[in-house]
Design a protein around this motif. Structure first.
Motif, PDB file in Angstrom:
ATOM      1  N   ILE A  99       0.864  -1.180   0.000  1.00 56.34           N
ATOM      2  CA  ILE A  99       0.000   0.000   0.000  1.00 56.34           C
ATOM      3  C   ILE A  99       0.901   1.230   0.000  1.00 56.34           C
ATOM      4  CG2 ILE A  99      -1.867   1.224   1.173  1.00 56.34           C
ATOM      5  CD1 ILE A  99      -2.506  -1.394   2.647  1.00 56.34           C
ATOM      6  N   GLN A 100       0.739   2.109  -0.990  1.00 54.45           N
ATOM      7  CA  GLN A 100       1.564   3.314  -1.098  1.00 54.45           C
ATOM      8  C   GLN A 100       0.698   4.544  -1.245  1.00 54.45           C
ATOM      9  OE1 GLN A 100       4.559   3.157  -4.134  1.00 54.45           O
ATOM     10  NE2 GLN A 100       5.243   1.098  -3.606  1.00 54.45           N
ATOM     11  N   ASN A 101       1.215   5.667  -0.733  1.00 55.83           N
ATOM     12  CA  ASN A 101       0.626   6.970  -1.034  1.00 55.83           C
ATOM     13  C   ASN A 101       1.679   7.826  -1.710  1.00 55.83           C
ATOM     14  OD1 ASN A 101       2.319   7.806   1.027  1.00 55.83           O
ATOM     15  ND2 ASN A 101       0.670   8.165   2.509  1.00 55.83           N
ATOM     16  N   SER A 102       1.417   9.110  -1.897  1.00 53.61           N
ATOM     17  CA  SER A 102       2.346   9.973  -2.624  1.00 53.61           C
ATOM     18  C   SER A 102       3.674  10.146  -1.908  1.00 53.61           C
ATOM     19  CB  SER A 102       1.703  11.350  -2.853  1.00 53.61           C
ATOM     20  OG  SER A 102       1.335  11.939  -1.609  1.00 53.61           O
ATOM     21  N   ARG A 103       3.723   9.844  -0.616  1.00 53.03           N
ATOM     22  CA  ARG A 103       4.951  10.040   0.169  1.00 53.03           C
ATOM     23  C   ARG A 103       5.778   8.760   0.295  1.00 53.03           C
ATOM     24  NH1 ARG A 103       0.842  12.640   2.227  1.00 53.03           N
ATOM     25  NH2 ARG A 103       0.269  10.987   3.674  1.00 53.03           N
ATOM     26  N   GLY A 104       5.256   7.664  -0.183  1.00 53.91           N
ATOM     27  CA  GLY A 104       5.999   6.415  -0.110  1.00 53.91           C
ATOM     28  C   GLY A 104       5.136   5.272   0.364  1.00 53.91           C
ATOM     29  N   SER A 105       5.777   4.252   0.887  1.00 50.08           N
ATOM     30  CA  SER A 105       5.068   3.043   1.298  1.00 50.08           C
ATOM     31  C   SER A 105       4.339   3.253   2.617  1.00 50.08           C
ATOM     32  CB  SER A 105       6.057   1.885   1.433  1.00 50.08           C
ATOM     33  OG  SER A 105       5.380   0.704   1.823  1.00 50.08           O
ATOM     34  N   VAL A 106       3.074   2.892   2.642  1.00 48.88           N
ATOM     35  CA  VAL A 106       2.272   2.937   3.872  1.00 48.88           C
ATOM     36  C   VAL A 106       2.406   1.612   4.618  1.00 48.88           C
ATOM     37  CG1 VAL A 106      -0.075   3.093   4.789  1.00 48.88           C
ATOM     38  CG2 VAL A 106       0.637   4.585   2.909  1.00 48.88           C
ATOM     39  N   ILE A 147      -2.578   0.322  -4.620  1.00 52.08           N
ATOM     40  CA  ILE A 147      -2.616  -0.993  -3.999  1.00 52.08           C
ATOM     41  C   ILE A 147      -2.078  -2.014  -5.001  1.00 52.08           C
ATOM     42  CG2 ILE A 147      -4.044  -2.730  -2.862  1.00 52.08           C
ATOM     43  CD1 ILE A 147      -4.136  -0.129  -1.393  1.00 52.08           C
ATOM     44  N   THR A 148      -1.046  -2.751  -4.608  1.00 53.89           N
ATOM     45  CA  THR A 148      -0.470  -3.782  -5.471  1.00 53.89           C
ATOM     46  C   THR A 148      -0.486  -5.115  -4.734  1.00 53.89           C
ATOM     47  OG1 THR A 148       1.028  -2.135  -6.425  1.00 53.89           O
ATOM     48  CG2 THR A 148       1.513  -4.439  -6.880  1.00 53.89           C
ATOM     49  N   TRP A 149      -1.035  -6.124  -5.416  1.00 58.32           N
ATOM     50  CA  TRP A 149      -1.075  -7.473  -4.843  1.00 58.32           C
ATOM     51  C   TRP A 149      -0.369  -8.414  -5.809  1.00 58.32           C
ATOM     52  CZ3 TRP A 149      -6.217 -10.739  -4.732  1.00 58.32           C
ATOM     53  CH2 TRP A 149      -5.914 -12.046  -4.306  1.00 58.32           C
ATOM     54  N   ASN A 150       0.742  -8.982  -5.353  1.00 59.63           N
ATOM     55  CA  ASN A 150       1.502  -9.962  -6.127  1.00 59.63           C
ATOM     56  C   ASN A 150       1.410 -11.333  -5.475  1.00 59.63           C
ATOM     57  OD1 ASN A 150       2.787  -8.382  -8.291  1.00 59.63           O
ATOM     58  ND2 ASN A 150       3.844  -7.338  -6.627  1.00 59.63           N
ATOM     59  N   PHE A 160       3.321 -13.183 -10.152  1.00 57.87           N
ATOM     60  CA  PHE A 160       2.147 -12.800 -10.937  1.00 57.87           C
ATOM     61  C   PHE A 160       1.463 -11.632 -10.233  1.00 57.87           C
ATOM     62  CE2 PHE A 160      -2.534 -13.520 -11.758  1.00 57.87           C
ATOM     63  CZ  PHE A 160      -2.522 -12.907 -13.000  1.00 57.87           C
ATOM     64  N   THR A 161       1.299 -10.516 -10.947  1.00 62.84           N
ATOM     65  CA  THR A 161       0.630  -9.352 -10.387  1.00 62.84           C
ATOM     66  C   THR A 161      -0.876  -9.525 -10.537  1.00 62.84           C
ATOM     67  OG1 THR A 161       2.502  -7.911 -10.923  1.00 62.84           O
ATOM     68  CG2 THR A 161       0.399  -6.834 -10.468  1.00 62.84           C
ATOM     69  N   VAL A 162      -1.518  -9.821  -9.435  1.00 65.41           N
ATOM     70  CA  VAL A 162      -2.962 -10.047  -9.429  1.00 65.41           C
ATOM     71  C   VAL A 162      -3.713  -8.720  -9.510  1.00 65.41           C
ATOM     72  CG1 VAL A 162      -4.870 -11.087  -8.150  1.00 65.41           C
ATOM     73  CG2 VAL A 162      -2.594 -12.099  -8.018  1.00 65.41           C
ATOM     74  N   MET A 163      -3.167  -7.680  -8.846  1.00 65.68           N
ATOM     75  CA  MET A 163      -3.847  -6.389  -8.804  1.00 65.68           C
ATOM     76  C   MET A 163      -2.827  -5.269  -8.723  1.00 65.68           C
ATOM     77  SD  MET A 163      -6.530  -4.957  -5.923  1.00 65.68           S
ATOM     78  CE  MET A 163      -7.758  -6.190  -6.325  1.00 65.68           C
ATOM     79  N   ASP A 164      -3.068  -4.203  -9.459  1.00 63.84           N
ATOM     80  CA  ASP A 164      -2.270  -2.975  -9.371  1.00 63.84           C
ATOM     81  C   ASP A 164      -3.199  -1.834  -9.737  1.00 63.84           C
ATOM     82  OD1 ASP A 164      -0.388  -1.002  -9.262  1.00 63.84           O
ATOM     83  OD2 ASP A 164       0.940  -1.851 -10.788  1.00 63.84           O
ATOM     84  N   CYS A 165      -3.774  -1.192  -8.728  1.00 67.72           N
ATOM     85  CA  CYS A 165      -4.774  -0.168  -9.009  1.00 67.72           C
ATOM     86  C   CYS A 165      -4.646   1.004  -8.036  1.00 67.72           C
ATOM     87  CB  CYS A 165      -6.186  -0.743  -8.965  1.00 67.72           C
ATOM     88  SG  CYS A 165      -6.656  -1.463  -7.392  1.00 67.72           S
ATOM     89  N   ASN A 166      -5.279   2.108  -8.397  1.00 70.56           N
ATOM     90  CA  ASN A 166      -5.208   3.342  -7.619  1.00 70.56           C
ATOM     91  C   ASN A 166      -6.561   3.702  -7.046  1.00 70.56           C
ATOM     92  OD1 ASN A 166      -2.348   4.368  -8.214  1.00 70.56           O
ATOM     93  ND2 ASN A 166      -3.148   4.023 -10.273  1.00 70.56           N
ATOM     94  N   CYS A 167      -6.518   4.341  -5.888  1.00 70.97           N
ATOM     95  CA  CYS A 167      -7.727   4.838  -5.228  1.00 70.97           C
ATOM     96  C   CYS A 167      -7.487   6.308  -4.928  1.00 70.97           C
ATOM     97  CB  CYS A 167      -7.979   4.066  -3.940  1.00 70.97           C
ATOM     98  SG  CYS A 167      -9.352   4.717  -2.974  1.00 70.97           S
ATOM     99  N   TRP A 180     -12.564  -0.817  -0.787  1.00 75.46           N
ATOM    100  CA  TRP A 180     -12.713  -1.981  -1.661  1.00 75.46           C
ATOM    101  C   TRP A 180     -12.031  -1.726  -2.992  1.00 75.46           C
ATOM    102  CZ3 TRP A 180     -16.261  -2.811  -6.001  1.00 75.46           C
ATOM    103  CH2 TRP A 180     -16.292  -4.152  -6.432  1.00 75.46           C
ATOM    104  N   PHE A 181     -11.270  -2.718  -3.435  1.00 75.12           N
ATOM    105  CA  PHE A 181     -10.561  -2.640  -4.702  1.00 75.12           C
ATOM    106  C   PHE A 181     -10.837  -3.918  -5.492  1.00 75.12           C
ATOM    107  CE2 PHE A 181      -8.353  -0.376  -1.428  1.00 75.12           C
ATOM    108  CZ  PHE A 181      -7.935   0.803  -2.016  1.00 75.12           C
ATOM    109  N   SER A 182     -10.966  -3.793  -6.815  1.00 73.99           N
ATOM    110  CA  SER A 182     -11.174  -4.975  -7.644  1.00 73.99           C
ATOM    111  C   SER A 182     -10.484  -4.782  -8.986  1.00 73.99           C
ATOM    112  CB  SER A 182     -12.666  -5.265  -7.866  1.00 73.99           C
ATOM    113  OG  SER A 182     -13.263  -4.209  -8.587  1.00 73.99           O
ATOM    114  N   LYS A 183     -10.116  -5.914  -9.607  1.00 72.22           N
ATOM    115  CA  LYS A 183      -9.424  -5.869 -10.896  1.00 72.22           C
ATOM    116  C   LYS A 183      -9.776  -7.122 -11.683  1.00 72.22           C
ATOM    117  CE  LYS A 183      -6.251  -4.200 -13.785  1.00 72.22           C
ATOM    118  NZ  LYS A 183      -6.372  -2.875 -14.425  1.00 72.22           N
ATOM    119  N   GLU A 184     -10.285  -6.942 -12.916  1.00 71.49           N
ATOM    120  CA  GLU A 184     -10.573  -8.095 -13.772  1.00 71.49           C
ATOM    121  C   GLU A 184      -9.260  -8.715 -14.235  1.00 71.49           C
ATOM    122  OE1 GLU A 184     -13.367  -9.357 -17.598  1.00 71.49           O
ATOM    123  OE2 GLU A 184     -13.226  -7.261 -16.961  1.00 71.49           O
ATOM    124  N   LEU A 185      -9.197 -10.026 -14.223  1.00 75.89           N
ATOM    125  CA  LEU A 185      -7.963 -10.737 -14.513  1.00 75.89           C
ATOM    126  C   LEU A 185      -7.922 -11.224 -15.959  1.00 75.89           C
ATOM    127  CD1 LEU A 185      -7.688 -12.823 -11.233  1.00 75.89           C
ATOM    128  CD2 LEU A 185      -6.301 -10.855 -11.883  1.00 75.89           C
TER     129      LEU A 185
END
Length: 248
Positions: A99-106, A147-150, A160-167, A180-185
Protein backbone atom coordinates in the motif's frame (compact mmCIF):
# COMPACT_ATOMS: atom_id res chain seq x y z
CA UNK A 1 -27.23 -72.11 -41.08
CA UNK A 2 -24.05 -74.22 -41.04
CA UNK A 3 -22.05 -74.47 -37.81
CA UNK A 4 -19.27 -71.87 -37.67
CA UNK A 5 -20.78 -69.65 -40.38
CA UNK A 6 -21.90 -66.06 -39.78
CA UNK A 7 -25.61 -65.34 -39.33
CA UNK A 8 -27.28 -63.66 -42.34
CA UNK A 9 -27.47 -59.86 -42.29
CA UNK A 10 -31.27 -59.99 -41.88
CA UNK A 11 -30.82 -61.78 -38.54
CA UNK A 12 -28.19 -59.28 -37.46
CA UNK A 13 -30.56 -56.40 -38.21
CA UNK A 14 -33.35 -58.00 -36.18
CA UNK A 15 -31.02 -58.49 -33.21
CA UNK A 16 -29.48 -55.02 -33.54
CA UNK A 17 -32.84 -53.34 -33.01
CA UNK A 18 -32.82 -54.62 -29.41
CA UNK A 19 -29.25 -53.65 -28.45
CA UNK A 20 -28.13 -50.65 -26.43
CA UNK A 21 -25.55 -48.19 -27.91
CA UNK A 22 -22.56 -49.69 -26.06
CA UNK A 23 -23.39 -53.24 -27.18
CA UNK A 24 -24.00 -52.06 -30.75
CA UNK A 25 -20.59 -50.38 -30.83
CA UNK A 26 -18.91 -53.51 -29.47
CA UNK A 27 -20.71 -55.80 -31.93
CA UNK A 28 -19.66 -53.62 -34.86
CA UNK A 29 -16.03 -54.53 -34.14
CA UNK A 30 -16.55 -58.29 -34.64
CA UNK A 31 -16.05 -58.33 -38.41
CA UNK A 32 -16.75 -56.33 -41.56
CA UNK A 33 -20.28 -57.65 -42.11
CA UNK A 34 -21.22 -57.00 -38.47
CA UNK A 35 -19.76 -53.51 -38.71
CA UNK A 36 -21.98 -52.72 -41.72
CA UNK A 37 -25.10 -54.11 -39.99
CA UNK A 38 -24.47 -52.52 -36.59
CA UNK A 39 -23.49 -49.09 -37.94
CA UNK A 40 -26.44 -48.34 -40.19
CA UNK A 41 -28.22 -44.99 -39.87
CA UNK A 42 -31.63 -46.58 -39.31
CA UNK A 43 -30.29 -48.02 -36.00
CA UNK A 44 -28.36 -44.99 -34.78
CA UNK A 45 -30.76 -42.25 -35.90
CA UNK A 46 -33.35 -42.82 -33.11
CA UNK A 47 -30.58 -43.37 -30.54
CA UNK A 48 -28.78 -40.15 -31.51
CA UNK A 49 -32.03 -38.16 -31.73
CA UNK A 50 -33.12 -39.28 -28.26
CA UNK A 51 -29.75 -38.79 -26.53
CA UNK A 52 -28.22 -35.81 -28.37
CA UNK A 53 -31.07 -34.10 -30.27
CA UNK A 54 -29.08 -30.93 -30.98
CA UNK A 55 -26.37 -32.93 -32.78
CA UNK A 56 -28.96 -34.97 -34.61
CA UNK A 57 -30.67 -31.80 -35.87
CA UNK A 58 -27.34 -30.43 -37.14
CA UNK A 59 -26.54 -33.63 -39.01
CA UNK A 60 -25.16 -33.41 -42.55
CA UNK A 61 -25.74 -36.22 -45.06
CA UNK A 62 -22.09 -37.25 -45.09
CA UNK A 63 -21.91 -37.72 -41.32
CA UNK A 64 -23.23 -41.06 -40.02
CA UNK A 65 -25.47 -40.97 -36.97
CA UNK A 66 -23.15 -43.41 -35.21
CA UNK A 67 -20.32 -40.87 -35.50
CA UNK A 68 -22.57 -38.07 -34.20
CA UNK A 69 -23.48 -40.23 -31.21
CA UNK A 70 -19.80 -40.98 -30.60
CA UNK A 71 -18.93 -37.26 -30.70
CA UNK A 72 -21.75 -36.42 -28.29
CA UNK A 73 -20.72 -39.21 -25.91
CA UNK A 74 -17.09 -38.05 -25.91
CA UNK A 75 -18.13 -34.45 -25.24
CA UNK A 76 -20.38 -35.57 -22.37
CA UNK A 77 -17.54 -37.53 -20.77
CA UNK A 78 -15.19 -34.55 -21.02
CA UNK A 79 -17.80 -32.27 -19.44
CA UNK A 80 -18.39 -34.65 -16.54
CA UNK A 81 -14.71 -35.42 -16.04
CA UNK A 82 -13.22 -33.97 -12.87
CA UNK A 83 -10.48 -31.41 -13.55
CA UNK A 84 -6.94 -32.48 -12.62
CA UNK A 85 -5.52 -31.51 -9.27
CA UNK A 86 -3.53 -28.27 -9.47
CA UNK A 87 0.24 -28.58 -9.57
CA UNK A 88 0.54 -25.77 -7.02
CA UNK A 89 -0.44 -25.92 -3.36
CA UNK A 90 -0.94 -23.10 -0.87
CA UNK A 91 2.54 -23.83 0.53
CA UNK A 92 4.15 -23.04 -2.83
CA UNK A 93 3.64 -19.28 -2.79
CA UNK A 94 3.14 -16.13 -0.73
CA UNK A 95 0.88 -13.09 -0.99
CA UNK A 96 2.74 -9.77 -1.19
CA UNK A 97 0.49 -6.72 -0.77
CA UNK A 98 1.90 -3.19 -0.89
CA UNK A 99 0.00 0.00 0.00
CA UNK A 100 1.56 3.31 -1.10
CA UNK A 101 0.63 6.97 -1.03
CA UNK A 102 2.35 9.97 -2.62
CA UNK A 103 4.95 10.04 0.17
CA UNK A 104 6.00 6.41 -0.11
CA UNK A 105 5.07 3.04 1.30
CA UNK A 106 2.27 2.94 3.87
CA UNK A 107 2.46 -0.80 4.51
CA UNK A 108 3.88 -3.96 2.95
CA UNK A 109 2.55 -7.37 3.89
CA UNK A 110 4.21 -10.66 2.89
CA UNK A 111 2.14 -13.66 3.93
CA UNK A 112 3.19 -17.25 3.10
CA UNK A 113 0.34 -19.31 1.69
CA UNK A 114 0.95 -22.04 4.28
CA UNK A 115 0.10 -19.54 7.05
CA UNK A 116 -3.19 -18.43 5.52
CA UNK A 117 -6.31 -19.75 7.18
CA UNK A 118 -8.62 -21.46 4.72
CA UNK A 119 -12.25 -20.37 4.57
CA UNK A 120 -14.66 -22.96 6.00
CA UNK A 121 -16.52 -23.16 2.70
CA UNK A 122 -13.31 -23.96 0.81
CA UNK A 123 -13.24 -20.80 -1.30
CA UNK A 124 -10.19 -18.75 -2.27
CA UNK A 125 -10.62 -15.90 0.20
CA UNK A 126 -8.25 -15.01 3.06
CA UNK A 127 -8.11 -12.50 5.91
CA UNK A 128 -4.71 -10.91 6.60
CA UNK A 129 -3.68 -8.63 9.47
CA UNK A 130 -2.02 -5.39 8.35
CA UNK A 131 -0.94 -3.93 11.71
CA UNK A 132 2.23 -5.17 13.38
CA UNK A 133 2.54 -3.88 16.94
CA UNK A 134 2.62 -0.08 16.83
CA UNK A 135 3.45 0.03 13.13
CA UNK A 136 -0.07 0.59 11.83
CA UNK A 137 -0.70 1.41 8.18
CA UNK A 138 -1.86 5.03 8.52
CA UNK A 139 -2.55 7.68 5.89
CA UNK A 140 -4.53 10.87 5.40
CA UNK A 141 -8.16 10.60 4.39
CA UNK A 142 -7.57 12.59 1.19
CA UNK A 143 -4.53 10.54 0.11
CA UNK A 144 -4.42 8.79 -3.23
CA UNK A 145 -3.40 5.18 -2.67
CA UNK A 146 -1.84 2.61 -4.93
CA UNK A 147 -2.62 -0.99 -4.00
CA UNK A 148 -0.47 -3.78 -5.47
CA UNK A 149 -1.08 -7.47 -4.84
CA UNK A 150 1.50 -9.96 -6.13
CA UNK A 151 1.52 -13.74 -5.82
CA UNK A 152 5.15 -14.80 -5.37
CA UNK A 153 6.30 -18.35 -6.06
CA UNK A 154 8.47 -19.94 -3.39
CA UNK A 155 12.13 -18.93 -3.84
CA UNK A 156 11.00 -15.98 -5.99
CA UNK A 157 11.02 -18.25 -9.05
CA UNK A 158 7.94 -16.51 -10.40
CA UNK A 159 5.68 -13.52 -9.73
CA UNK A 160 2.15 -12.80 -10.94
CA UNK A 161 0.63 -9.35 -10.39
CA UNK A 162 -2.96 -10.05 -9.43
CA UNK A 163 -3.85 -6.39 -8.80
CA UNK A 164 -2.27 -2.98 -9.37
CA UNK A 165 -4.77 -0.17 -9.01
CA UNK A 166 -5.21 3.34 -7.62
CA UNK A 167 -7.73 4.84 -5.23
CA UNK A 168 -8.11 8.62 -5.33
CA UNK A 169 -9.07 10.53 -2.25
CA UNK A 170 -12.12 11.04 -0.10
CA UNK A 171 -15.22 9.08 -0.92
CA UNK A 172 -13.30 5.94 -1.81
CA UNK A 173 -13.35 4.75 1.79
CA UNK A 174 -16.05 4.30 4.39
CA UNK A 175 -14.46 4.95 7.76
CA UNK A 176 -15.23 2.28 10.30
CA UNK A 177 -16.02 -0.14 7.51
CA UNK A 178 -13.79 -0.85 4.54
CA UNK A 179 -12.10 0.25 1.34
CA UNK A 180 -12.71 -1.98 -1.66
CA UNK A 181 -10.56 -2.64 -4.70
CA UNK A 182 -11.17 -4.98 -7.64
CA UNK A 183 -9.42 -5.87 -10.90
CA UNK A 184 -10.57 -8.10 -13.77
CA UNK A 185 -7.96 -10.74 -14.51
CA UNK A 186 -6.60 -11.85 -17.91
CA UNK A 187 -7.32 -15.28 -19.32
CA UNK A 188 -4.75 -17.97 -18.67
CA UNK A 189 -2.81 -19.51 -21.54
CA UNK A 190 -0.31 -18.47 -24.18
CA UNK A 191 -2.92 -17.65 -26.86
CA UNK A 192 -5.26 -15.52 -24.74
CA UNK A 193 -3.73 -12.03 -25.02
CA UNK A 194 -6.40 -9.44 -24.25
CA UNK A 195 -9.04 -12.06 -23.42
CA UNK A 196 -10.95 -12.01 -20.14
CA UNK A 197 -10.78 -14.87 -17.66
CA UNK A 198 -14.19 -14.42 -16.05
CA UNK A 199 -12.36 -13.82 -12.74
CA UNK A 200 -11.96 -10.70 -10.62
CA UNK A 201 -9.30 -10.07 -7.99
CA UNK A 202 -10.93 -8.68 -4.85
CA UNK A 203 -9.13 -6.82 -2.05
CA UNK A 204 -10.82 -5.15 0.91
CA UNK A 205 -9.19 -3.01 3.57
CA UNK A 206 -10.62 -2.95 7.09
CA UNK A 207 -10.36 0.71 8.22
CA UNK A 208 -10.62 2.79 11.37
CA UNK A 209 -9.75 6.34 12.36
CA UNK A 210 -6.79 6.79 14.72
CA UNK A 211 -6.55 9.25 17.61
CA UNK A 212 -4.28 11.41 15.44
CA UNK A 213 -7.00 11.76 12.82
CA UNK A 214 -5.34 9.39 10.41
CA UNK A 215 -7.00 6.56 8.51
CA UNK A 216 -5.61 3.22 9.65
CA UNK A 217 -5.78 0.00 7.63
CA UNK A 218 -5.73 -2.70 10.28
CA UNK A 219 -6.69 -5.75 8.23
CA UNK A 220 -7.47 -6.86 4.71
CA UNK A 221 -9.15 -9.69 2.87
CA UNK A 222 -8.12 -10.94 -0.58
CA UNK A 223 -9.72 -13.41 -2.94
CA UNK A 224 -10.75 -14.32 -6.48
CA UNK A 225 -14.36 -13.91 -7.61
CA UNK A 226 -16.26 -15.40 -10.53
CA UNK A 227 -17.90 -12.73 -12.70
CA UNK A 228 -20.71 -15.14 -13.61
CA UNK A 229 -21.85 -15.99 -10.07
CA UNK A 230 -20.13 -13.10 -8.25
CA UNK A 231 -18.95 -15.62 -5.67
CA UNK A 232 -15.46 -16.59 -4.59
CA UNK A 233 -14.02 -19.50 -6.57
CA UNK A 234 -12.81 -22.65 -4.82
CA UNK A 235 -9.14 -23.00 -3.84
CA UNK A 236 -8.33 -25.62 -6.50
CA UNK A 237 -9.83 -23.49 -9.30
CA UNK A 238 -7.78 -20.48 -8.16
CA UNK A 239 -4.59 -22.55 -7.94
CA UNK A 240 -5.15 -23.96 -11.45
CA UNK A 241 -5.51 -20.39 -12.72
CA UNK A 242 -2.44 -19.02 -10.90
CA UNK A 243 -0.16 -21.85 -12.01
CA UNK A 244 -0.50 -20.73 -15.63
CA UNK A 245 1.39 -17.55 -14.72
CA UNK A 246 3.77 -18.91 -12.09
CA UNK A 247 4.96 -22.24 -13.51
CA UNK A 248 7.00 -22.73 -16.70
Amino acid sequence: MREGSSPPWQVLNLVADHLDPETLATASCVCKSWSVSMSSDHLWHPICSATYPSLSNLRRAAVPYRKLYSLGRAAEKRRLQKPPKPRLSMADFAFAVDIQNSRGSVATVLKPGAQLKLDKSGVFRFDIDVESGDQAAAFDELDSLRITWNVVLQGFDGVFTVMDCNCKGKGSFILGLEGWFSKELPAAGCCSSGAASGLVADLRLGLRESAAGKVVAEKMSVGLLSIVSWRYVCVDDALRYLQHFLLP
